[in-house]
Write a protein that holds these residues in place. Structure first.
Motif, PDB file in Angstrom:
ATOM      1  N   ALA A 103      -0.737  39.982   2.391  1.00 13.57           N
ATOM      2  CA  ALA A 103      -0.023  38.867   1.775  1.00 13.57           C
ATOM      3  C   ALA A 103      -0.755  38.359   0.542  1.00 13.57           C
ATOM      4  CB  ALA A 103       0.159  37.738   2.790  1.00 13.57           C
ATOM      5  N   ASP A 104      -2.078  38.351   0.570  1.00 11.29           N
ATOM      6  CA  ASP A 104      -2.848  37.926  -0.600  1.00 11.29           C
ATOM      7  C   ASP A 104      -2.569  38.833  -1.790  1.00 11.29           C
ATOM      8  OD1 ASP A 104      -3.989  35.863   0.809  1.00 11.29           O
ATOM      9  OD2 ASP A 104      -5.902  36.860   1.147  1.00 11.29           O
ATOM     10  N   ALA A 105      -2.382  40.120  -1.526  1.00  9.25           N
ATOM     11  CA  ALA A 105      -2.153  41.079  -2.611  1.00  9.25           C
ATOM     12  C   ALA A 105      -0.692  41.183  -3.002  1.00  9.25           C
ATOM     13  CB  ALA A 105      -2.679  42.455  -2.203  1.00  9.25           C
ATOM     14  N   ASP A 106       0.213  41.177  -2.012  1.00  9.99           N
ATOM     15  CA  ASP A 106       1.612  41.508  -2.268  1.00  9.99           C
ATOM     16  C   ASP A 106       2.591  40.392  -1.923  1.00  9.99           C
ATOM     17  OD1 ASP A 106       0.551  43.968  -2.868  1.00  9.99           O
ATOM     18  OD2 ASP A 106       1.030  44.854  -0.934  1.00  9.99           O
ATOM     19  N   GLY A 107       2.100  39.271  -1.398  1.00 12.46           N
ATOM     20  CA  GLY A 107       2.998  38.218  -0.952  1.00 12.46           C
ATOM     21  C   GLY A 107       3.511  38.482   0.442  1.00 12.46           C
ATOM     22  N   LEU A 108       4.172  37.476   1.019  1.00 13.72           N
ATOM     23  CA  LEU A 108       4.687  37.625   2.385  1.00 13.72           C
ATOM     24  C   LEU A 108       5.703  38.751   2.499  1.00 13.72           C
ATOM     25  CD1 LEU A 108       5.233  34.045   3.856  1.00 13.72           C
ATOM     26  CD2 LEU A 108       3.709  35.835   4.701  1.00 13.72           C
ATOM     27  N   ALA A 109       6.430  39.019   1.415  1.00 14.83           N
ATOM     28  CA  ALA A 109       7.439  40.081   1.463  1.00 14.83           C
ATOM     29  C   ALA A 109       6.811  41.442   1.733  1.00 14.83           C
ATOM     30  CB  ALA A 109       8.227  40.123   0.159  1.00 14.83           C
ATOM     31  N   GLY A 110       5.537  41.590   1.398  1.00 12.85           N
ATOM     32  CA  GLY A 110       4.868  42.868   1.623  1.00 12.85           C
ATOM     33  C   GLY A 110       4.390  43.071   3.041  1.00 12.85           C
ATOM     34  N   VAL A 111       4.497  42.030   3.867  1.00  9.02           N
ATOM     35  CA  VAL A 111       4.002  42.110   5.250  1.00  9.02           C
ATOM     36  C   VAL A 111       5.144  42.508   6.171  1.00  9.02           C
ATOM     37  CG1 VAL A 111       2.947  40.843   7.157  1.00  9.02           C
ATOM     38  CG2 VAL A 111       2.270  40.336   4.802  1.00  9.02           C
ATOM     39  N   SER A 112       4.965  43.602   6.888  1.00  9.50           N
ATOM     40  CA  SER A 112       5.934  44.030   7.895  1.00  9.50           C
ATOM     41  C   SER A 112       5.179  44.628   9.061  1.00  9.50           C
ATOM     42  CB  SER A 112       6.915  45.062   7.322  1.00  9.50           C
ATOM     43  OG  SER A 112       6.245  46.290   7.068  1.00  9.50           O
ATOM     44  N   MET A 113       5.777  44.573  10.242  1.00 10.28           N
ATOM     45  CA  MET A 113       5.122  45.139  11.418  1.00 10.28           C
ATOM     46  C   MET A 113       4.941  46.645  11.241  1.00 10.28           C
ATOM     47  SD  MET A 113       4.595  42.411  13.007  1.00 10.28           S
ATOM     48  CE  MET A 113       3.888  43.050  14.521  1.00 10.28           C
ATOM     49  N   ARG A 114       5.899  47.286  10.569  1.00  9.42           N
ATOM     50  CA  ARG A 114       5.784  48.725  10.339  1.00  9.42           C
ATOM     51  C   ARG A 114       4.582  49.045   9.454  1.00  9.42           C
ATOM     52  NH1 ARG A 114      10.115  52.412   6.925  1.00  9.42           N
ATOM     53  NH2 ARG A 114       8.945  54.355   7.007  1.00  9.42           N
ATOM     54  N   ARG A 115       4.422  48.270   8.390  1.00  6.38           N
ATOM     55  CA  ARG A 115       3.301  48.519   7.491  1.00  6.38           C
ATOM     56  C   ARG A 115       1.966  48.230   8.172  1.00  6.38           C
ATOM     57  NH1 ARG A 115       2.243  45.817   1.494  1.00  6.38           N
ATOM     58  NH2 ARG A 115       0.265  46.906   1.084  1.00  6.38           N
ATOM     59  N   LEU A 116       1.909  47.144   8.934  1.00  6.92           N
ATOM     60  CA  LEU A 116       0.676  46.816   9.653  1.00  6.92           C
ATOM     61  C   LEU A 116       0.296  47.941  10.602  1.00  6.92           C
ATOM     62  CD1 LEU A 116       1.413  43.066  10.444  1.00  6.92           C
ATOM     63  CD2 LEU A 116      -0.354  43.920   8.904  1.00  6.92           C
ATOM     64  N   ALA A 117       1.293  48.431  11.340  1.00  3.31           N
ATOM     65  CA  ALA A 117       1.020  49.520  12.282  1.00  3.31           C
ATOM     66  C   ALA A 117       0.531  50.765  11.557  1.00  3.31           C
ATOM     67  CB  ALA A 117       2.275  49.821  13.098  1.00  3.31           C
ATOM     68  N   ALA A 118       1.163  51.081  10.415  1.00  2.00           N
ATOM     69  CA  ALA A 118       0.777  52.275   9.666  1.00  2.00           C
ATOM     70  C   ALA A 118      -0.660  52.173   9.174  1.00  2.00           C
ATOM     71  CB  ALA A 118       1.733  52.482   8.493  1.00  2.00           C
ATOM     72  N   GLU A 119      -1.041  51.010   8.664  1.00  2.00           N
ATOM     73  CA  GLU A 119      -2.389  50.863   8.125  1.00  2.00           C
ATOM     74  C   GLU A 119      -3.441  50.749   9.227  1.00  2.00           C
ATOM     75  OE1 GLU A 119      -3.237  48.619   4.767  1.00  2.00           O
ATOM     76  OE2 GLU A 119      -1.271  48.842   3.836  1.00  2.00           O
TER      77      GLU A 119
END
Length: 297
Positions: A103-119
């Protein structure tokens, strides 16, 4: 031009991502990709589609977001996926900390459960098992960033004004580091976040010594936190604009031809008499806070 009118059943964001992916092959690490605004114009898609296309490329590790720069080609190094000992899984704190970083880098729109799981290198359902959905995640993120900000020391017998100044500057410090937080907080539908309730307790306790009426006391508390949050929303919008355009507000005012022509044609005499204005949101915040507290009681 519009490239979003084909007959393919593939979602529009994937078609945009494919076109951008082809461009990445011809770019060097650190080179900028088109902004969301430029993608909307070039491909004839909605901003949400453009944002989702860029998010997909980030998930693939092809691009990364750089504050005040925008989306750039990622370095040809392994992604930031968290590496843990074999057989261990991420903890809830890992998910929340990574969400704050994104979120610090991309904003809240960049946060998703799918992305978190992938990373984190786990199935999406594993992430859902630690944080049940976006709403719960956002509240945990708010708790993380506000709880991490220390309360400045203030004398036990400090007056109400000194205590409110400490509270306001502390909130501003959090928003300055995490601009997305201002958009995540709701004043009309308050979230049960301990760190936010601690701010309310601090401010209301300070006001008890000078405001007898409970309703007015709460009104003044809402005015204060609303002012800080409102200024923080302006800060967040400026950070977005810097990332989108690559220039800050002062440069934009001084060098953007359309702005210069418009100001020359439309500015009234009072604006002209004000002379050159150095845009400094921290200074504006301090000026506004002083004026607000001067008239509070």
């Amino acid at each position: 031009m519009s490239q979003d009118s084909g007959d393919s059943d593939e979602p529009p964001y994937r078609r945009v991502a494919a076109a951008l992916r082809a461009r990445v092959d011809d770019l060097a690490p650190g080179d900028r990709l088109p902004s969301v605004r430029a993608i909307v114009s070039d491909f004839g898609v909605a901003s949400a589609t453009a944002s989702r296309a860029l998010a997909l490329l980030r998930e693939e590790g092809l691009v990364e977001s750089v504050p005040r720069v925008g989306t750039v080609v990622a370095s040809r190094t392994p992604s930031r996926r968290r590496v843990r000992p074999r057989g261990t899984g991420p903890y809830r704190a890992d998910v929340v900390a990574l969400a704050v970083e994104i979120a610090d880098a991309d904003g809240l729109a960049g946060v998703s459960m799918r992305r978190l799981a992938a990373e984190l290198g786990v199935p999406t359902m594993s992430a859902h098992g630690l944080v049940r959905g976006k709403d719960e995640l956002v509240m945990a993120m708010l708790e993380e960033v506000f709880d991490a900000e220390p309360w400045p020391s203030v004398a036990v017998d400090a007056g109400w004004r000194a205590r409110l100044e400490v509270s306001a500057h502390r909130q501003w410090a959090v928003y300055s580091r995490h601009p997305w937080a201002a958009r995540a907080i709701s004043l009309h539908r308050p979230q049960p976040v301990p760190a936010l309730l601690a701010i309310a307790e601090w401010d209301l306790t300070a006001l008890e010594s000078v405001v007898a009426d409970a309703e007015r006391r709460f009104d003044l508390y809402m005015v204060l936190v609303g002012y800080v949050r409102g200024m923080a929303m302006t800060l967040a919008a400026e950070r977005d604009a810097e990332a989108d355009t690559g220039v800050d507000a002062d440069w934009w005012i001084d060098h953007d031809p359309a702005t210069a022509r418009g100001m020359s044609r439309l500015a009234g005499p009072a604006i002209r008499r004000a002379g050159p204005y150095a845009y400094d949101l921290d200074r504006v915040f301090r000026t506004g806070l002083t004026a607000l507290l001067d008239g509070m009681v």
